[in-house]
Scaffold this motif. Structure first.
Motif, PDB file in Angstrom:
ATOM      1  N   ALA A 176       0.819  -1.213   0.000  1.00  0.00           N
ATOM      2  CA  ALA A 176       0.000   0.000   0.000  1.00  0.00           C
ATOM      3  C   ALA A 176       0.856   1.266   0.000  1.00  0.00           C
ATOM      4  CB  ALA A 176      -0.942  -0.001   1.201  1.00  0.00           C
ATOM      5  N   THR A 177       1.945   1.276   0.791  1.00  0.00           N
ATOM      6  CA  THR A 177       2.792   2.480   0.800  1.00  0.00           C
ATOM      7  C   THR A 177       3.522   2.607  -0.531  1.00  0.00           C
ATOM      8  OG1 THR A 177       4.524   1.214   1.902  1.00  0.00           O
ATOM      9  CG2 THR A 177       3.128   2.566   3.297  1.00  0.00           C
ATOM     10  N   LEU A 178       3.911   1.463  -1.101  1.00  0.00           N
ATOM     11  CA  LEU A 178       4.610   1.490  -2.386  1.00  0.00           C
ATOM     12  C   LEU A 178       3.685   2.025  -3.482  1.00  0.00           C
ATOM     13  CD1 LEU A 178       7.367   0.716  -3.572  1.00  0.00           C
ATOM     14  CD2 LEU A 178       6.400  -1.498  -4.188  1.00  0.00           C
ATOM     15  N   THR A 179       2.432   1.573  -3.484  1.00  0.00           N
ATOM     16  CA  THR A 179       1.446   2.068  -4.455  1.00  0.00           C
ATOM     17  C   THR A 179       1.343   3.585  -4.352  1.00  0.00           C
ATOM     18  OG1 THR A 179       0.138   0.071  -4.086  1.00  0.00           O
ATOM     19  CG2 THR A 179      -0.937   1.855  -5.253  1.00  0.00           C
ATOM     20  N   PHE A 222       1.897   8.994  -6.380  1.00  0.00           N
ATOM     21  CA  PHE A 222       1.848  10.426  -6.082  1.00  0.00           C
ATOM     22  C   PHE A 222       3.211  11.060  -5.797  1.00  0.00           C
ATOM     23  CE2 PHE A 222      -2.342   8.711  -4.783  1.00  0.00           C
ATOM     24  CZ  PHE A 222      -3.104   9.369  -5.727  1.00  0.00           C
ATOM     25  N   GLU A 223       4.261  10.239  -5.691  1.00  0.00           N
ATOM     26  CA  GLU A 223       5.571  10.845  -5.449  1.00  0.00           C
ATOM     27  C   GLU A 223       6.481  10.700  -6.661  1.00  0.00           C
ATOM     28  OE1 GLU A 223       6.991   9.418  -1.637  1.00  0.00           O
ATOM     29  OE2 GLU A 223       5.150  10.133  -0.696  1.00  0.00           O
ATOM     30  N   ILE A 265       0.429  -2.466  -8.985  1.00  0.00           N
ATOM     31  CA  ILE A 265       0.614  -2.928  -7.596  1.00  0.00           C
ATOM     32  C   ILE A 265      -0.737  -2.996  -6.887  1.00  0.00           C
ATOM     33  CG2 ILE A 265       1.845  -2.555  -5.429  1.00  0.00           C
ATOM     34  CD1 ILE A 265       3.812  -0.794  -6.968  1.00  0.00           C
ATOM     35  N   ALA A 266      -1.575  -1.971  -7.107  1.00  0.00           N
ATOM     36  CA  ALA A 266      -2.898  -1.966  -6.464  1.00  0.00           C
ATOM     37  C   ALA A 266      -3.701  -3.190  -6.894  1.00  0.00           C
ATOM     38  CB  ALA A 266      -3.651  -0.686  -6.833  1.00  0.00           C
TER      39      ALA A 266
END
Lengths: 275, 311
Positions: free
Chosen positions: B267-270, B275-276, B286-287
């Protein structure tokens, strides 16, 4: 129960230690919210002496909590209102109408309650961005409503199913319209269910982070948790003020929870118990 | 974790039959009542979710026109050690949450059942961390407990008593477990309350019979109460698997996936990719993987139920 009575002392010791585990960090939060940086770094577990109420004044001002709490209230209030309206209508239809696609609709809503936010977040953000709906508190409330209404529909449907059909039939005989039966006869009866939905959905939208941090980027529009996140990212060493801000955001929630715990617990654990 | 828990018992139970003459009009009105909720859901969740499935096969930065690239995103992920590391962290997370909070909750719920005084008080106290916003509890733990200057562990260090020798959040080998510890702090009480509610539905006569037979606390729990609430335990384990692949808040607030990639999860990787670094196409892939893993858990549950398992 005789054998068990002997071990009651052990059991109470374990239960009390775990209560300390649950409350300990929150107690540290409250105590240190009255202390200065220096006092905290000397001993993070000390008693406040004196009580520095100034921390609260600083937190309120530096973290713009007035604005943030207003934003949170607006988003939460609108979400609760919208969710209660759309969910009670849908729950009424699913409880009382014979709809052939019902099992399909029900499965769809069920999947919605476990779907990861990341699965729809990316396109939704860029669509909202294009439509100018990023940085709109109302748009965030609409997203929350879509996300939380499946839960609300299932909870309310159970309430509608408990209402005896005779109650409506009397109104039908009197010539009431569908809408009148729904609003005048059924809604008052399922009011406790709506109350539970309002509390749980209110709590979730008050605390929500991922969507709020993504869709409200303008500092003047951010909700309290996001504002707290940003504030604590900047003032990383002013622990007293940081904890005072935390208390301000959390206190209303804990007071509401303790006062109305039965409803909160009923709603949040709904569907968890299989009997 | 903190997603709504709702697989209501009997969600697909029958609907009362109205008189056949009015059926068609009644069905139309039913759809009118359903419409606002369904339109919102389809617009906010279903349509974007389908778009995500499509975007997973494109190269897209979020602004330009998406360019179809076939399976490239998935091939890139397969060759990306960060992705595998994140997936592995999700697996570890799942294993932690399938055991620690569930065992704690079972023991505590069984204990609550044996005490006369304070049941509701303890229940309320254990539940409180669940209603505190994640951002707040994450910061309180990070700054008041783990922090080397302002935290309890820092204070222990000054007195030579810190068992970790430093801040476990900044040590790559302990960071994931430390964040999981914090997440579990807010989580186990919620499960305990659910198990306690299930245990209270057991016929007290059964428990008393076990007492008469001379069963102690552990025997009673193992042979009487646990088998009787098995459906609730299995449901919570399935939900745990689903939620464990979605975990985001605590990790994003406390470590942002660091140090290094030691606490990175899907989830953090997605989120970061979307957005970064503006790799929205790959983030969608990934999602999709994340959702598929949760989907497998749901499918397994439905399959077990259809095989007549009492779960």
């Amino acid at each position: 129960m005789r054998r068990l009575r002997g071990s009651q002392l052990v059991i109470y010791t374990v239960l009390i230690l775990l209560a300390g585990f649950s409350l300990g960090p929150l107690v540290l939060m409250v105590l240190n919210s009255f202390r200065s940086r220096l006092e905290i770094s000397m001993d993070p577990m000390g008693w406040p002496d004196p009580f520095r109420w100034q921390n609260y004044v600083n937190a309120w001002r530096d973290a713009s909590l007035g604005t943030a709490l207003t934003n949170s209230l607006m988003v939460t209030g609108l979400t609760v209102l919208l969710t209660c309206i759309v969910a009670s209508m849908a729950a009424y239809a699913l409880a009382r109408k014979r709809i052939r696609a019902w099992s399909g609709v029900s499965l769809y809503l069920l999947v919605c309650t476990t779907v990861p936010v990341q699965l729809f977040l990316i396109p939704l953000f860029f669509i909202f961005h294009r439509l100018g709906l990023v940085n709109s508190r109302a748009a965030l409330a609409v997203i929350y409503t879509a996300l939380y209404s499946p839960f609300a529909i299932f909870l309310l449907r159970a309430y509608f199913l408990q209402v005896p059909v005779e109650l409506e039939e009397a109104a039908w005989v009197d010539g009431a319209s569908e809408w009148q039966v729904f609003t005048r006869v059924l809604l008052p009866v399922v009011a406790p269910g709506i109350m539970t939905v309002a509390l749980v959905v209110g709590l979730w939208s008050w605390n929500e982070f991922l969507l709020a941090v993504t869709f409200l980027q303008d500092a003047a529009l951010q909700t309290a948790p996001v504002q707290f996140f940003r504030f604590t990212g900047r003032y990383v060493t002013d622990w007293g003020t940081m904890m005072a801000a935390a208390v301000i955001v959390v206190l209303p929630v804990i007071v509401a929870f303790v006062a109305l715990q039965r409803r909160f617990i009923e709603g949040m654990t709904a569907g968890g118990v299989k009997g | 974790m903190g997603a709504p828990a709702t697989i209501p018992a009997g969600a697909t139970a029958g609907v009362p039959k109205p008189r056949p003459r009015r059926q068609r009009r009644s069905e139309l009105k039913g759809w009118l009542f359903l419409a606002p909720a369904l339109i919102l859901n389809v617009g906010v969740i279903l349509v974007p979710a389908l778009l995500t499935a499509g975007l997973a096969f494109t190269d897209w930065n979020g602004i330009s026109t998406p360019k179809l690239v076939g399976l490239k995103n998935f091939r890139d992920l397969a060759a990306d050690p960060v992705f595998w590391g994140a997936l592995w962290n999700n697996v570890k997370w799942t294993l932690i949450f399938l055991t620690v909070p569930i065992i704690m909750a079972l023991v505590v719920a069984s204990m609550l059942l044996t005490v006369r005084w304070g049941r509701n008080l303890f229940q309320t106290i254990y539940f409180i961390p669940m209603v505190v916003a994640t951002v707040i509890s994450a910061r309180v733990w990070q700054q008041m407990i783990f922090h080397p200057i302002s935290g309890v562990l820092g204070w222990l260090s000054q007195h030579g008593l810190n068992p970790f020798g430093g801040n476990p959040l900044t040590n790559p080998s302990t960071a994931l477990y430390s964040v999981a510890f914090v997440d579990n702090w807010h989580w186990w009480g919620f499960i305990a309350v659910i198990f306690f509610a299930a245990l209270r539905q057991i016929d007290p006569a059964l428990l008393e019979a076990a007492d008469m037979e001379g069963a102690g606390f552990w025997q009673r729990m193992r042979h009487v109460s646990l088998p009787l609430i098995r459906p609730t335990i299995v449901l919570m384990m399935i939900m745990t698997i689903i939620w464990s692949f979605l975990v985001f808040d605590f990790i994003y607030v406390i470590t942002q996936g660091g140090p290094g990639y030691s606490t990175e999860v899907l989830a953090t990787l997605t989120y970061k990719r979307a957005f970064e670094t503006f790799q929205a196409g790959q983030a969608s892939a990934i999602a999709l993987v994340m959702s598929a893993l949760g989907g497998v858990a749901i499918a397994a549950y439905v399959w077990l139920q259809s095989r007549g398992w009492d779960v």
